[in-house]
Design a protein around this motif. Structure first.
Motif, PDB file in Angstrom:
ATOM      1  N   HIS A 221       0.831  -1.209   0.000  1.00  0.00           N
ATOM      2  CA  HIS A 221       0.000   0.000   0.000  1.00  0.00           C
ATOM      3  C   HIS A 221       0.863   1.255   0.000  1.00  0.00           C
ATOM      4  N   GLY A 222       0.316   2.347  -0.523  1.00  0.00           N
ATOM      5  CA  GLY A 222       1.036   3.599  -0.620  1.00  0.00           C
ATOM      6  C   GLY A 222       0.625   4.582   0.453  1.00  0.00           C
ATOM      7  N   SER A 223       0.789   5.870   0.163  1.00  0.00           N
ATOM      8  CA  SER A 223       0.453   6.913   1.122  1.00  0.00           C
ATOM      9  C   SER A 223       0.038   8.169   0.351  1.00  0.00           C
ATOM     10  N   PRO A 224      -0.767   9.039   0.969  1.00  0.00           N
ATOM     11  CA  PRO A 224      -1.260  10.231   0.271  1.00  0.00           C
ATOM     12  C   PRO A 224      -0.352  11.450   0.451  1.00  0.00           C
ATOM     13  N   ASN A 225      -0.586  12.451  -0.390  1.00  0.00           N
ATOM     14  CA  ASN A 225      -0.017  13.801  -0.225  1.00  0.00           C
ATOM     15  C   ASN A 225       1.492  13.889  -0.422  1.00  0.00           C
ATOM     16  N   ASN A 226       2.071  12.929  -1.135  1.00  0.00           N
ATOM     17  CA  ASN A 226       3.495  13.044  -1.457  1.00  0.00           C
ATOM     18  C   ASN A 226       3.710  14.118  -2.515  1.00  0.00           C
ATOM     19  N   GLN A 227       4.833  14.811  -2.408  1.00  0.00           N
ATOM     20  CA  GLN A 227       5.171  15.853  -3.377  1.00  0.00           C
ATOM     21  C   GLN A 227       6.504  15.526  -4.028  1.00  0.00           C
TER      22      GLN A 227
END
Length: 283
Positions: A221-227
């Motif tokens: 699984h991934g994660s949100p709000n990466n820039q």
């Protein structure tokens, strides 16, 4: 380990270049109140000076290594050289290679240290593959040169990538931050270098480094709000990284050039659970 180095002295226009016979001290990981949070990695002794290397880990390892250099005279007094240079080189039998490094300058707010960094692509392998540091400085009108062998340890997590583009040009990409990961949104930065025809590694500017953090042990699984990591200065790229829980994370990477052409790295999808270049973070 002790290194015996030959001494050669020559005088040209009243400026001497001296290569000392030096002795490397055993590693000393004890904290000294005079050095704050810095730990001594190793030091090299000559007849006139002791050159000591420090960082917060007390060791050198594969990837990005910030370094603080201090020089003391025979009276154990800190001296302030006019400049300081450090060049890493890996000896591998009949061939070898360098590594990315920065210039070294006086530390802000202190005249006791010269600071910079080295990026080691691989660990030491005894006599089959060992790192040496070629150091030089000027003091009171005299130029000094010194070469010393150092031990570079392998990290548990992957913190550096070496790869080639379609033109077979060599790149080195190293994770700089976070040095201490945490749950939540945080700064992430990396250093990108390309090897030129002379064998030196030069900072690469105006590229783009995308990262897709995944947890392989948690169904990827991934994660949100990466820039995305965008160019900041002199080969440095900065972005934002989101880590939603503690554990093992893989930062899948894609590198794009100034024309937005993909240089290296593949996206994560059903057929590719990871990129062919990536960093690792465990915390």
């Amino acid at each position: 380990m002790k290194n015996v180095l030959s001494m050669i002295t020559s005088t040209i226009c009243m400026v001497a270049v001296v290569i000392f016979a030096s002795c490397q001290k055993e590693e000393n990981h004890s904290k000294d109140k005079d050095h704050g949070n810095l730990l001594e990695i190793t030091s090299f002794e000559t007849s006139s000076f002791t050159i000591s290397l420090f960082n917060e880990l007390g060791k050198l390892q594969t990837g990005y290594n910030p370094l603080s250099i201090q020089i003391r005279n025979e009276n154990n007094e800190v001296i302030i050289p006019d400049d300081f240079s450090l060049h890493p080189f890996m000896h591998m039998g009949h061939h070898g290679h360098g590594a990315p490094f920065s210039t070294f300058s006086a530390k802000d707010g202190s005249t006791d240290y010269h600071t910079g960094f080295v990026v080691f692509q691989m660990p030491s392998h005894g006599d089959d593959g060992y790192w040496e540091l070629e150091m030089g400085f000027s003091y009171q009108g005299v130029d000094y040169e010194l070469t010393g062998r150092v031990e570079v340890m392998e990290t548990d997590d992957r913190l550096v990538e070496s790869f080639q583009d379609d033109s077979e040009r060599n790149y080195v990409l190293a994770l700089q931050e976070p040095s201490r990961a945490k749950v939540g949104l945080q700064d992430v930065s990396a250093l990108l270098f390309r090897q030129d025809e002379s064998g030196s590694f030069i900072p690469v500017d105006h590229y783009l480094i995308d990262h897709d953090p995944r947890m392989p042990t948690m169904d990827n699984h991934g994660s949100p709000n990466n820039q995305v990591m965008a160019f900041d200065q002199h080969g440095l790229y900065k972005g934002r990284l989101s880590l939603t829980m503690t554990g093992f994370w893989r930062l899948n990477l894609q590198v794009f050039d100034e024309n937005n052409k993909l240089i290296k790295g593949n996206p994560v999808d059903e057929d590719n659970p990871k990129s062919n270049i990536y960093f690792e973070i465990s915390f």
